[in-house]
Design a protein around this motif. Structure first.
Motif, PDB file in Angstrom:
ATOM      1  N   ARG A   1      -3.777   3.472   1.577  1.00  0.00           N
ATOM      2  CA  ARG A   1      -4.009   3.533   3.015  1.00  0.00           C
ATOM      3  C   ARG A   1      -4.009   5.014   3.415  1.00  0.00           C
ATOM      4  O   ARG A   1      -3.040   5.722   3.145  1.00  0.00           O
ATOM      5  CB  ARG A   1      -2.903   2.783   3.764  1.00  0.00           C
ATOM      6  CG  ARG A   1      -3.007   2.828   5.280  1.00  0.00           C
ATOM      7  CD  ARG A   1      -1.785   2.172   5.913  1.00  0.00           C
ATOM      8  NE  ARG A   1      -1.712   0.755   5.590  1.00  0.00           N
ATOM      9  CZ  ARG A   1      -0.621  -0.003   5.807  1.00  0.00           C
ATOM     10  NH1 ARG A   1       0.477   0.545   6.317  1.00  0.00           N
ATOM     11  NH2 ARG A   1      -0.634  -1.283   5.502  1.00  0.00           N
TER      12      ARG A   1
ATOM     13  N   GLU B   1      -8.070   2.003   2.628  1.00  0.00           N
ATOM     14  CA  GLU B   1      -7.936   1.474   3.983  1.00  0.00           C
ATOM     15  C   GLU B   1      -7.720   2.664   4.912  1.00  0.00           C
ATOM     16  O   GLU B   1      -6.805   3.470   4.691  1.00  0.00           O
ATOM     17  CB  GLU B   1      -6.738   0.525   4.066  1.00  0.00           C
ATOM     18  CG  GLU B   1      -6.407   0.057   5.470  1.00  0.00           C
ATOM     19  CD  GLU B   1      -5.025  -0.567   5.579  1.00  0.00           C
ATOM     20  OE1 GLU B   1      -4.651  -0.955   6.711  1.00  0.00           O
ATOM     21  OE2 GLU B   1      -4.304  -0.639   4.562  1.00  0.00           O
TER      22      GLU B   1
ATOM     23  N   LEU C   1       0.801   4.962   1.769  1.00  0.00           N
ATOM     24  CA  LEU C   1       0.226   5.692   2.890  1.00  0.00           C
ATOM     25  C   LEU C   1       0.088   7.162   2.522  1.00  0.00           C
ATOM     26  O   LEU C   1       1.069   7.813   2.137  1.00  0.00           O
ATOM     27  CB  LEU C   1       1.102   5.566   4.134  1.00  0.00           C
ATOM     28  CG  LEU C   1       0.665   6.434   5.319  1.00  0.00           C
ATOM     29  CD1 LEU C   1      -0.690   5.969   5.860  1.00  0.00           C
ATOM     30  CD2 LEU C   1       1.720   6.433   6.422  1.00  0.00           C
TER      31      LEU C   1
ATOM     32  N   ALA D   1       4.179  -0.212   4.036  1.00  0.00           N
ATOM     33  CA  ALA D   1       3.900   0.703   2.923  1.00  0.00           C
ATOM     34  C   ALA D   1       5.106   0.819   2.001  1.00  0.00           C
ATOM     35  O   ALA D   1       6.253   0.779   2.446  1.00  0.00           O
ATOM     36  CB  ALA D   1       3.516   2.079   3.451  1.00  0.00           C
TER      37      ALA D   1
ATOM     38  N   SER E   1      -3.023   0.038  -3.930  1.00  0.00           N
ATOM     39  CA  SER E   1      -3.685  -0.099  -2.636  1.00  0.00           C
ATOM     40  C   SER E   1      -3.400   1.164  -1.824  1.00  0.00           C
ATOM     41  O   SER E   1      -2.242   1.523  -1.628  1.00  0.00           O
ATOM     42  CB  SER E   1      -3.147  -1.338  -1.910  1.00  0.00           C
ATOM     43  OG  SER E   1      -3.683  -1.427  -0.613  1.00  0.00           O
TER      44      SER E   1
ATOM     45  N   VAL F   1      -6.657   4.229   8.505  1.00  0.00           N
ATOM     46  CA  VAL F   1      -5.975   3.975   9.767  1.00  0.00           C
ATOM     47  C   VAL F   1      -5.943   5.271  10.569  1.00  0.00           C
ATOM     48  O   VAL F   1      -5.923   6.362  10.001  1.00  0.00           O
ATOM     49  CB  VAL F   1      -4.537   3.455   9.553  1.00  0.00           C
ATOM     50  CG1 VAL F   1      -4.545   2.127   8.811  1.00  0.00           C
ATOM     51  CG2 VAL F   1      -3.677   4.479   8.813  1.00  0.00           C
TER      52      VAL F   1
ATOM     53  N   PRO G   1       0.805  -1.223   0.000  1.00  0.00           N
ATOM     54  CA  PRO G   1       0.000   0.000   0.000  1.00  0.00           C
ATOM     55  C   PRO G   1       0.836   1.269   0.000  1.00  0.00           C
ATOM     56  O   PRO G   1       2.013   1.276   0.346  1.00  0.00           O
ATOM     57  CB  PRO G   1      -0.803  -0.124   1.293  1.00  0.00           C
ATOM     58  CG  PRO G   1       0.045  -0.968   2.186  1.00  0.00           C
ATOM     59  CD  PRO G   1       0.707  -1.956   1.275  1.00  0.00           C
TER      60      PRO G   1
END
Length: 304
Positions: free
Chosen positions: A33, A53, A8, A72, A31, A55, A6
């Motif tokens: 995040r 996603e 970030l 990440a 992906s 967080v 992913p």
């Protein structure tokens, strides 16, 4: 690191982080995040619904940053001073940048993309800087420079620094903020061109740097989609809105008398002496296609 790992995105509920997350999600193969302080915030929920996603983390909390960076392949970074009703707090920005850089390094992140402001690093050469004329600007520019230098020298496999020009949605360019609904009041000289960028195009540039780290490795990108004077901006808005907007450019005292906030008026005078470094052709040389101000303004008005 695995290309399926992913990315970030910090500051994900803000304009630049949100734009970066949306650009990465729209690309479809990454992906994403996103780090937020409140997963219940509307912008956080919208990103989750789009496939990100979510967080929870805080730039003041190194432990949460380590957790957010774990696994990440890239990080999008942006810090800013904290603006509140009581003023502007510059005290945390450098430490927050340091916290994120150290967390990313500790977790083996390979690519780090950081945004600041066009002119960072060149501000010390601006007319009057050495004489202390811009002392009130010092915290802003020096904090930005410190984090940029930290990123450059941290040891990432690949880093990119994006230095955006003036946002196209800057309130001074919004007819809703014009005095009497028609006067664009400013202290910026009428012959002075301004570099402009749509916030969404900052996100697209950051996404490009994340997904093509070789092309953008070690690049400091002065980012603009247009270069216009204030009268030209008013002309475009007048044509799109079918109204006659006029520019009222004068001294700080005249601008304040016309309704401009004293601090804003004094701050804008910096633009009369700072060099214009971000230009559309720079972005195009990296394969980017940031939109013009008129294209952006048409989109905001839902015009063809």
């Amino acid at each position: 690191m695995n290309s399926s790992a992913p990315v970030l995105v910090t500051a994900a509920t803000g304009r630049q982080g949100g734009a970066t997350a949306r650009a990465l999600l729209a690309e479809g193969s990454t992906s994403v995040r996103v780090m937020v302080r409140s997963p219940d915030a509307p912008n956080a929920k919208a990103l989750a619904a789009a496939g990100a996603e979510v967080v929870v983390g805080d730039l003041d909390d190194p432990r949460s940053l380590r957790a957010a960076c774990a696994g990440a392949r890239a990080v999008f970074s942006m810090q800013s001073p904290i603006v509140s009703a009581t003023g502007v707090d510059y005290s945390k920005e450098r430490e927050q940048g340091k916290n994120l850089v150290e967390a990313a390094l500790a977790e083996g992140v390979g690519t780090f993309v950081h945004t600041a402001t066009s002119g960072v690093g060149d501000h010390r050469n601006v007319e009057g800087w050495a004489e202390g004329l811009w002392k009130s600007h010092e915290d802003y520019w020096e904090n930005k420079l410190a984090t940029c230098e930290l990123v450059r020298n941290a040891g990432f496999d690949g880093w990119t620094i994006i230095l955006p020009a003036t946002f196209m949605d800057q309130p001074m360019l919004d007819p809703a903020c014009f005095a009497d609904g028609r006067r664009l009041v400013t202290v910026i000289r009428t012959d002075r061109p301004i570099g402009l960028i749509a916030p969404e195009d900052i996100g697209k540039a950051a996404a490009a740097a994340i997904n093509d780290p070789t092309r953008f490795k070690g690049v400091t990108l002065q980012l603009a989609g247009d270069l216009l004077t204030i009268p030209r901006i008013a002309e475009i808005l007048s044509r799109l809105d079918g109204k006659e907007y006029v520019v009222q450019s004068g001294t700080v005292e005249e601008a304040v008398a016309a309704g401009l906030h004293p601090g804003v008026a004094r701050g804008l005078t910096y633009m009369n002496v700072a060099p214009v470094l971000a230009r559309p052709e720079i972005a195009r040389s990296y394969g980017l296609s940031p939109m013009s101000f008129e294209t952006w303004a048409r989109q905001q008005r839902r015009m063809a």
